[in-house]
Design an enzyme around this catalytic site. Structure first.
Site, mmCIF file in Angstrom:
data_model
loop_
_atom_site.group_PDB
_atom_site.id
_atom_site.type_symbol
_atom_site.label_atom_id
_atom_site.label_comp_id
_atom_site.label_asym_id
_atom_site.label_seq_id
_atom_site.Cartn_x
_atom_site.Cartn_y
_atom_site.Cartn_z
ATOM 1 C CE LYS A 80 2.362 -3.228 5.377
ATOM 2 N NZ LYS A 80 2.998 -1.978 4.955
ATOM 3 C CB VAL A 181 -6.764 10.025 -5.915
ATOM 4 C CG1 VAL A 181 -5.740 10.858 -6.609
ATOM 5 C CG2 VAL A 181 -7.876 9.615 -6.850
ATOM 6 C CB VAL A 184 -0.461 8.189 0.163
ATOM 7 C CG1 VAL A 184 0.861 8.791 -0.288
ATOM 8 C CG2 VAL A 184 -0.264 7.363 1.423
#
Ligand SMILES: NC(=O)c1ccc[n+]([C@@H]2O[C@H](COP(=O)([O-])OP(=O)(O)OC[C@H]3O[C@@H](n4cnc5c(N)ncnc54)[C@H](O)[C@@H]3O)[C@@H](O)[C@H]2O)c1
Ligand SMILES: CC(C)C[C@H](N)C(=O)O
Length: 365
Positions: A80, A181, A184
């Site tokens: 990552k 929200v 995804v």
């Protein structure tokens, strides 16, 4: 933080610091384990409180990708990147191109993709300098934004977890509390709304909240209210560590199933929710849809084939629950065992991935 001590303790292979003054690039690439193949994992751009916090995030997220890729059955290791900066203010073309050159320098040991704070457009800039990037524009034969596919996987995994908790995998009438929200979770809301679930949402971004309220009839609550609302399922879809000493006593949900990485602040929190009888869908198993989708690019992207694999997150969650029940262990331990056993089996027949990854990437052409 004693970096080498930490790397030794958790078996990290490599940590790369990338600096370029003019575009303001400060990036950390962490490669955890390449037993199964080149390390694939996204690039996060975030305003960290300190360099130590950024390094820690890169390391934790990279290890999560090793487990995610292994548990999903992918022939990929875990890595990552974090870029230190504000994604709303600090991005520029030169920054991502400079970063792309650093990735190219790793000669295929690390392949990147999107994560929080980065977009398909950023991946396209990286692609100007290297082939070791996925989730670029579909015009290049790529899979594009992974978020809708991640959402589909979370939806499938949530259904499997619901079946264990409620005896049915139907989410009709179930109350789902969604924290964050963004890319995804907006798509997750779509699936849940279509199935007739009731949604409760929160986000630090008020526009994101309004969109969910308007589009899906979601009820909005304040940031800290999300833990204690009356609901059947808690879906953490923002950042990590939200299952912790402060939040656990507030939870009313019987299921925890969401997209965020590293949801448990510490492993002991996984033990506590297990003792409380909460069905926890381990983060890296349920949120593997995005990486399964981008990994398909390495074989010449086929969206139908990728979605079929992502559908399998349902049975992956069932399998983890089965192992947990059989061995009387929390689900997060069952998932770790699944991943570790696969890596161990492969380690015995193969050593670290050190060769040029070109032979894999050339398949997508
Ligand atoms: N995008 C993917 O394909 C993918 C794949 C696997 C895992 N994940 C993980 O899922 C999570 C969400 O990813 P995303 O791509 O939707 O990111 P995103 O940045 O689009 O969405 C995250 C949302 O969370 C909100 N948020 C941040 N802090 C918050 C807080 N304290 N309380 C409430 N809301 C808050 C943000 O405003 C944003 O709207 C991340 O943890 C990411 O690492 C994403
Ligand atoms: C699409 C993936 C490579 C990266 C994604 N952000 C994840 O955490 O799984």
């Amino acid at each position: 933080m004693e970096i080498f001590k930490y790397m030794e303790q958790y078996d990290y292979e490599q940590l790369v610091f990338c600096q370029d003054k003019q575009p303001g690039l400060k990036a950390i690439i962490a490669i955890h384990d390449t037993t199964l193949g080149p390390a694939l994992g996204g690039t996060r751009m975030w305003t960290y409180e300190s360099e130590a916090a950024a390094i820690e995030d890169a390391l934790r997220l990279a290890k999560g990708m090793t487990y995610k890729n292994a548990a999903a059955g992918l022939n990929l290791g875990g890595g990552k990147t974090v870029i230190i900066g504000d994604p709303r203010k600090d991005k520029n073309e030169e920054m991502f191109r400079a970063f792309g050159r650093y990735i190219q320098g790793l000669n295929g040991r690390y392949i990147t993709a999107e994560d929080v704070g980065t977009t398909v457009a950023d991946m396209d800039l990286i692609h100007e300098e290297t082939d070791y990037v996925t989730g670029i524009s579909p015009a290049f034969g790529s899979s594009g934004n992974p978020s809708p596919v991640t959402a589909y996987g979370v939806y499938r995994g949530m259904k499997a977890a619901a079946k264990e908790a409620f005896g049915t995998d139907s989410l009709e009438g179930k109350v789902v509390a969604i924290q964050g929200v963004g890319n995804v979770a907006y798509n997750l809301c779509k699936h849940l709304h279509e199935e007739g679930a009731q949604l409760i949402v929160t986000d630090i971004n008020k526009e994101a909240v309004m969109r969910a309220v308007e589009d899906f009839g979601a009820k909005a609550v304040e940031i800290n209210e999300i833990y204690s609302v009356d609901c059947d399922i808690y879906a953490p879809c923002a950042l990590g560590a939200t299952i912790n000493d402060d939040t656990i006593p507030q939870l009313k949900a019987k299921v925890i199933a969401g997209a965020a990485n590293n949801q448990l602040k510490e492993t002991r929190h996984g033990d506590t929710i297990h003792e409380m009888g909460i069905v926890y869908a381990p983060d890296y198993v349920i949120n593997a849809g995005g990486v399964i989708n981008v990994a398909d690019e390495l074989y010449g992207y086929n969206s139908e084939r990728a979605l079929k694999k992502v559908e399998g997150i349902y049975s992956n969650i069932e399998r983890v629950i089965e192992i947990a029940k059989r061995d009387r262990i929390p689900t997060y331990v069952a998932a770790d065992r699944l991943a570790e056993e696969r890596i161990e089996r492969m380690r015995n027949s193969r050593s670290q991935f050190l060769q040029n990854g070109q032979h894999i990437l050339s398949r997508r052409k």
